[in-house]
Design a protein around this motif. Structure first.
Motif, PDB file in Angstrom:
ATOM      1  N   TYR A  99       2.103 -21.672  23.825  1.00  0.00           N
ATOM      2  CA  TYR A  99       1.630 -20.969  22.628  1.00  0.00           C
ATOM      3  C   TYR A  99       1.319 -22.015  21.565  1.00  0.00           C
ATOM      4  O   TYR A  99       1.646 -23.194  21.715  1.00  0.00           O
ATOM      5  N   SER A 100       0.667 -21.601  20.518  1.00  0.00           N
ATOM      6  CA  SER A 100       0.229 -22.557  19.503  1.00  0.00           C
ATOM      7  C   SER A 100       1.312 -22.779  18.452  1.00  0.00           C
ATOM      8  O   SER A 100       2.103 -21.882  18.155  1.00  0.00           O
ATOM      9  N   LEU A 101       1.348 -23.987  17.932  1.00  0.00           N
ATOM     10  CA  LEU A 101       2.237 -24.343  16.833  1.00  0.00           C
ATOM     11  C   LEU A 101       1.413 -25.149  15.840  1.00  0.00           C
ATOM     12  O   LEU A 101       0.741 -26.106  16.227  1.00  0.00           O
ATOM     13  N   PRO A 102       1.413 -24.775  14.562  1.00  0.00           N
ATOM     14  CA  PRO A 102       0.568 -25.462  13.584  1.00  0.00           C
ATOM     15  C   PRO A 102       0.793 -26.975  13.558  1.00  0.00           C
ATOM     16  O   PRO A 102       1.914 -27.445  13.725  1.00  0.00           O
ATOM     17  N   LYS A 103      -0.284 -27.718  13.374  1.00  0.00           N
ATOM     18  CA  LYS A 103      -0.198 -29.181  13.363  1.00  0.00           C
ATOM     19  C   LYS A 103       0.746 -29.690  12.275  1.00  0.00           C
ATOM     20  O   LYS A 103       1.461 -30.674  12.466  1.00  0.00           O
ATOM     21  N   LYS A 104       0.741 -29.013  11.145  1.00  0.00           N
ATOM     22  CA  LYS A 104       1.599 -29.463  10.044  1.00  0.00           C
ATOM     23  C   LYS A 104       3.078 -29.293  10.406  1.00  0.00           C
ATOM     24  O   LYS A 104       3.916 -30.120  10.021  1.00  0.00           O
ATOM     25  N   VAL A 105       3.394 -28.236  11.126  1.00  0.00           N
ATOM     26  CA  VAL A 105       4.777 -28.013  11.561  1.00  0.00           C
ATOM     27  C   VAL A 105       5.176 -29.084  12.570  1.00  0.00           C
ATOM     28  O   VAL A 105       6.281 -29.636  12.517  1.00  0.00           O
ATOM     29  N   ARG A 106       4.273 -29.415  13.499  1.00  0.00           N
ATOM     30  CA  ARG A 106       4.561 -30.446  14.492  1.00  0.00           C
ATOM     31  C   ARG A 106       4.767 -31.801  13.838  1.00  0.00           C
ATOM     32  O   ARG A 106       5.695 -32.542  14.185  1.00  0.00           O
ATOM     33  N   ALA A 107       3.922 -32.129  12.876  1.00  0.00           N
ATOM     34  CA  ALA A 107       4.046 -33.418  12.191  1.00  0.00           C
ATOM     35  C   ALA A 107       5.346 -33.490  11.397  1.00  0.00           C
ATOM     36  O   ALA A 107       6.038 -34.520  11.392  1.00  0.00           O
ATOM     37  N   LEU A 108       5.695 -32.396  10.721  1.00  0.00           N
ATOM     38  CA  LEU A 108       6.920 -32.376   9.931  1.00  0.00           C
ATOM     39  C   LEU A 108       8.150 -32.473  10.824  1.00  0.00           C
ATOM     40  O   LEU A 108       9.123 -33.167  10.504  1.00  0.00           O
ATOM     41  N   ALA A 109       8.112 -31.800  11.975  1.00  0.00           N
ATOM     42  CA  ALA A 109       9.235 -31.858  12.906  1.00  0.00           C
ATOM     43  C   ALA A 109       9.430 -33.275  13.434  1.00  0.00           C
ATOM     44  O   ALA A 109      10.569 -33.742  13.598  1.00  0.00           O
ATOM     45  N   LEU A 110       8.344 -33.984  13.683  1.00  0.00           N
ATOM     46  CA  LEU A 110       8.445 -35.366  14.168  1.00  0.00           C
ATOM     47  C   LEU A 110       9.065 -36.268  13.104  1.00  0.00           C
ATOM     48  O   LEU A 110       9.909 -37.116  13.409  1.00  0.00           O
ATOM     49  N   ARG A 111       8.690 -36.051  11.846  1.00  0.00           N
ATOM     50  CA  ARG A 111       9.298 -36.849  10.763  1.00  0.00           C
ATOM     51  C   ARG A 111      10.782 -36.563  10.639  1.00  0.00           C
ATOM     52  O   ARG A 111      11.587 -37.468  10.422  1.00  0.00           O
ATOM     53  N   HIS A 112      11.165 -35.295  10.800  1.00  0.00           N
ATOM     54  CA  HIS A 112      12.584 -34.936  10.718  1.00  0.00           C
ATOM     55  C   HIS A 112      13.362 -35.530  11.890  1.00  0.00           C
ATOM     56  O   HIS A 112      14.512 -35.951  11.725  1.00  0.00           O
ATOM     57  N   ALA A 113      12.741 -35.566  13.070  1.00  0.00           N
ATOM     58  CA  ALA A 113      13.408 -36.155  14.235  1.00  0.00           C
ATOM     59  C   ALA A 113      13.619 -37.650  14.039  1.00  0.00           C
ATOM     60  O   ALA A 113      14.698 -38.188  14.332  1.00  0.00           O
ATOM     61  N   LEU A 114      12.604 -38.342  13.531  1.00  0.00           N
ATOM     62  CA  LEU A 114      12.726 -39.779  13.271  1.00  0.00           C
ATOM     63  C   LEU A 114      13.782 -40.046  12.210  1.00  0.00           C
ATOM     64  O   LEU A 114      14.617 -40.947  12.349  1.00  0.00           O
ATOM     65  N   SER A 115      13.768 -39.235  11.157  1.00  0.00           N
ATOM     66  CA  SER A 115      14.735 -39.410  10.075  1.00  0.00           C
ATOM     67  C   SER A 115      16.159 -39.123  10.537  1.00  0.00           C
ATOM     68  O   SER A 115      17.113 -39.734  10.066  1.00  0.00           O
TER      69      SER A 115
END
Length: 212
Positions: A99-115
């Motif tokens: 299913y689709s997930l907004p690009k902004k949500v994916r980018a934000l999740a990656l930043r939270h994972a790195l942090s």
């Protein structure tokens, strides 16, 4: 935010400046991480499970017995789900689980994972990951000295050939190029190891998104 850089032999190799916007998020949102992981794992599912529907069952379609006078219920086919050898009602069919997930949500999740790795003290920056010979035993010993027992290593634009060959047989060690960076593998690993080139690429990637 400054972080020490090391070499594969454990020696210091200076410092690197990390972007606060990418690596410095203090309030980690578990809901974002969960949404990303669920989305990523859903895309992986093959969706090839399948059962026979009534129109695919090879049993006869002839009426079992006459409509009236038997004292039993009215049936018209042995393919019905209630009979042995019949079809299954509402069984799984071939489908895409993604299913689709907004690009902004994916980018934000990656930043939270790195942090989250920075916050836990599990982010390691190395100068480079390259070795002269593709010797698995030698590299395993090196990882043991560094304490990398379950690690995700982001090697840069491309994985150096000898390093990739030596590391691929070591359990719980994943080596990926920059393009392979993802939330699920970050969270799954105890240590996240980034080369300086990988750090630069990650920060450039988010800088481009913000500019867009």
């Amino acid at each position: 935010m400054k972080l020490s850089v090391i070499k594969l032999d454990g020696k210091a190799a200076g410092d690197v400046e990390l972007s606060e916007a990418v690596f410095g998020i203090s309030d980690i949102r578990g809901d974002l991480l969960a949404r990303y992981v669920n989305w990523q794992l859903a895309k992986r599912r093959a969706g090839t499970h399948k059962v026979q529907t009534r129109n695919e069952n090879s049993r006869t379609g002839k009426k079992m017995y006459k409509q009236k006078g038997t004292g039993g219920a009215r049936h018209g086919s042995r393919r019905a789900p209630q009979f042995v050898g019949g079809s299954r009602a509402f069984g799984p069919v071939v489908r895409d689980h993604g299913y689709s997930l907004p690009k902004k949500v994916r980018a934000l999740a990656l930043r939270h994972a790195l942090s989250s790795k920075v916050k836990a003290g599990d982010l390691i920056v190395v100068d480079t990951v390259s070795i002269k010979e593709a010797k698995t035993a030698s590299l395993r010993e090196t990882f043991g000295k560094l304490g990398w027992t379950k690690a995700l290593i982001i090697a840069g634009p491309e994985v150096e050939t000898n390093f990739g060959l030596a590391a691929r047989n070591i359990p719980n060690i994943d080596v990926l190029p920059n393009a392979g960076l993802n939330v699920y593998d970050i969270l799954r690993a105890d240590k996240l190891v980034l080369t300086k080139a990988a750090v630069e690429a990650i920060e450039a990637r988010f800088a481009e998104k913000e500019a867009a």
